[in-house]
Design a protein around this motif. Structure first.
Motif, PDB file in Angstrom:
ATOM      1  N   HIS A 289      42.940  49.461  39.338  1.00 26.33           N
ATOM      2  CA  HIS A 289      42.634  50.530  39.439  1.00 26.33           C
ATOM      3  C   HIS A 289      43.594  51.529  40.371  1.00 26.33           C
ATOM      4  O   HIS A 289      43.746  51.291  41.455  1.00 26.33           O
ATOM      5  CB  HIS A 289      41.182  50.723  39.985  1.00 26.33           C
ATOM      6  CG  HIS A 289      40.584  52.229  40.061  1.00 26.33           C
ATOM      7  ND1 HIS A 289      39.405  52.586  40.655  1.00 26.33           N
ATOM      8  CD2 HIS A 289      41.032  53.210  39.123  1.00 26.33           C
ATOM      9  CE1 HIS A 289      39.162  53.675  40.652  1.00 26.33           C
ATOM     10  NE2 HIS A 289      39.985  54.242  39.511  1.00 26.33           N
TER      11      HIS A 289
ATOM     12  N   ASP B 209      33.814  53.031  34.006  1.00 24.43           N
ATOM     13  CA  ASP B 209      34.316  51.919  33.425  1.00 24.43           C
ATOM     14  C   ASP B 209      34.431  52.166  31.897  1.00 24.43           C
ATOM     15  O   ASP B 209      34.967  51.275  31.026  1.00 24.43           O
ATOM     16  CB  ASP B 209      33.547  50.740  33.693  1.00 24.43           C
ATOM     17  CG  ASP B 209      33.969  50.143  35.028  1.00 24.43           C
ATOM     18  OD1 ASP B 209      34.923  50.640  35.723  1.00 24.43           O
ATOM     19  OD2 ASP B 209      33.175  49.239  35.632  1.00 24.43           O
TER      20      ASP B 209
ATOM     21  N   LYS C 217      42.351  43.429  35.770  1.00 23.77           N
ATOM     22  CA  LYS C 217      42.274  44.938  36.013  1.00 23.77           C
ATOM     23  C   LYS C 217      42.798  45.396  37.138  1.00 23.77           C
ATOM     24  O   LYS C 217      42.766  44.538  38.201  1.00 23.77           O
ATOM     25  CB  LYS C 217      40.923  45.580  35.626  1.00 23.77           C
ATOM     26  CG  LYS C 217      39.717  45.327  36.410  1.00 23.77           C
ATOM     27  CD  LYS C 217      38.625  46.029  36.026  1.00 23.77           C
ATOM     28  CE  LYS C 217      37.612  45.728  36.930  1.00 23.77           C
ATOM     29  NZ  LYS C 217      36.162  46.496  36.784  1.00 23.77           N
TER      30      LYS C 217
ATOM     31  N   GLN D 291      43.179  53.593  35.196  1.00 23.33           N
ATOM     32  CA  GLN D 291      42.636  51.994  35.020  1.00 23.33           C
ATOM     33  C   GLN D 291      43.666  51.251  34.223  1.00 23.33           C
ATOM     34  O   GLN D 291      44.188  51.728  33.008  1.00 23.33           O
ATOM     35  CB  GLN D 291      41.102  52.068  34.363  1.00 23.33           C
ATOM     36  CG  GLN D 291      40.308  52.881  35.228  1.00 23.33           C
ATOM     37  CD  GLN D 291      38.756  52.818  34.627  1.00 23.33           C
ATOM     38  OE1 GLN D 291      38.432  51.715  34.407  1.00 23.33           O
ATOM     39  NE2 GLN D 291      38.311  53.959  34.288  1.00 23.33           N
TER      40      GLN D 291
END
Lengths: 120, 120, 120
Positions: free
Chosen positions: C117, C38, C115, B100
């Motif tokens: 991933h 998360d 963000k 992440q």
């Protein structure tokens, strides 16, 4: 609270960190704003850092002071200025090294701050 | 200011941190928002970390950009996006590792920010 | 997000940091506020620290929980309290050592948070 963080680039070879932390804590205690026991300070040397993009020798030391919210702008300015004075005394000019010193003050949310004390 | 912090879990074995910091600083310098000399970046490898609670191999890298307050939401979004692009280039996908990447932008209180410069 | 930081003075010799991080993450996962994946937590031992100015043995551990803005004060208070409980279980009283434990919760600016991933 207060929480004080010092970060410094590790090319500041002659910085006496323990002495610096003690003097910073004395400055905070002397401000009359805090209980002596509550002042929690730490310093971290940075092995990986970069100032700008030019290929010249640069260094920095940065102080972050975190306070429970509610203090006036004037008090925060005074605290910031007094910590910078301590930092300037602790970090001498060094021939060939460009050094930046900074102090920031941030508020901690009072409402969600929790703490516990395990006395001796 | 600006102050940029990179934190990364130390299972990102192939991360070239010095190169990453230089590229992040170039992105900030290229934004036209800052003086080159003012850009102060650092990276810290995390030996103790935990993502979630599952027993799978996970990693993360996180950038925090701290700016003196007053910039628009749009400028902060653009800075955040451009830093994330640099981070994505620097951190390659790794078979078997869930990674992440994140970027946050925070305001520094302008009123209580102090600084000094010890030039060479 | 959430991002959790633990800092602890390295005179807390018996702290099992990996176990602490796992238990903190379980507390966050159990709150129902977050996706398990998360939750990104890290711990840093502080070799250079100073509590107050007195010459007595003192220690501290501090948790900072950073959340995307928008949660209520009540939820933040509950999260803070539950993390402090975990911390209190993990840090035993130690004869001769004054220990302070604290938890703060801060908001991350949602608008400029980016963000990516890279799944396995």
């Amino acid at each position: 609270m207060p929480h004080l963080h010092v970060e410094y680039s590790d090319n500041l070879k002659n910085l006496d960190v323990d002495r610096l932390l003690l003097r910073l804590n004395h400055a905070l205690a002397g401000s009359g704003q805090f209980e002596e026991l509550d002042i929690k300070s730490r310093a971290v040397a940075l092995a990986s850092f970069r100032v700008g993009v030019a290929s010249v020798a640069r260094a920095f030391a940065h102080i972050k002071l975190a306070l429970l919210g509610g203090r006036s702008a004037e008090i925060k300015r005074q605290l910031s200025a007094s910590l910078l004075e301590v930092l300037k005394e602790a970090v001498p000019s060094t021939p060939g090294l460009d050094i930046q010193l900074c102090v920031e003050v941030i508020d901690i949310d009072r409402d969600s701050y929790s703490k516990a004390h395990l006395p001796t």
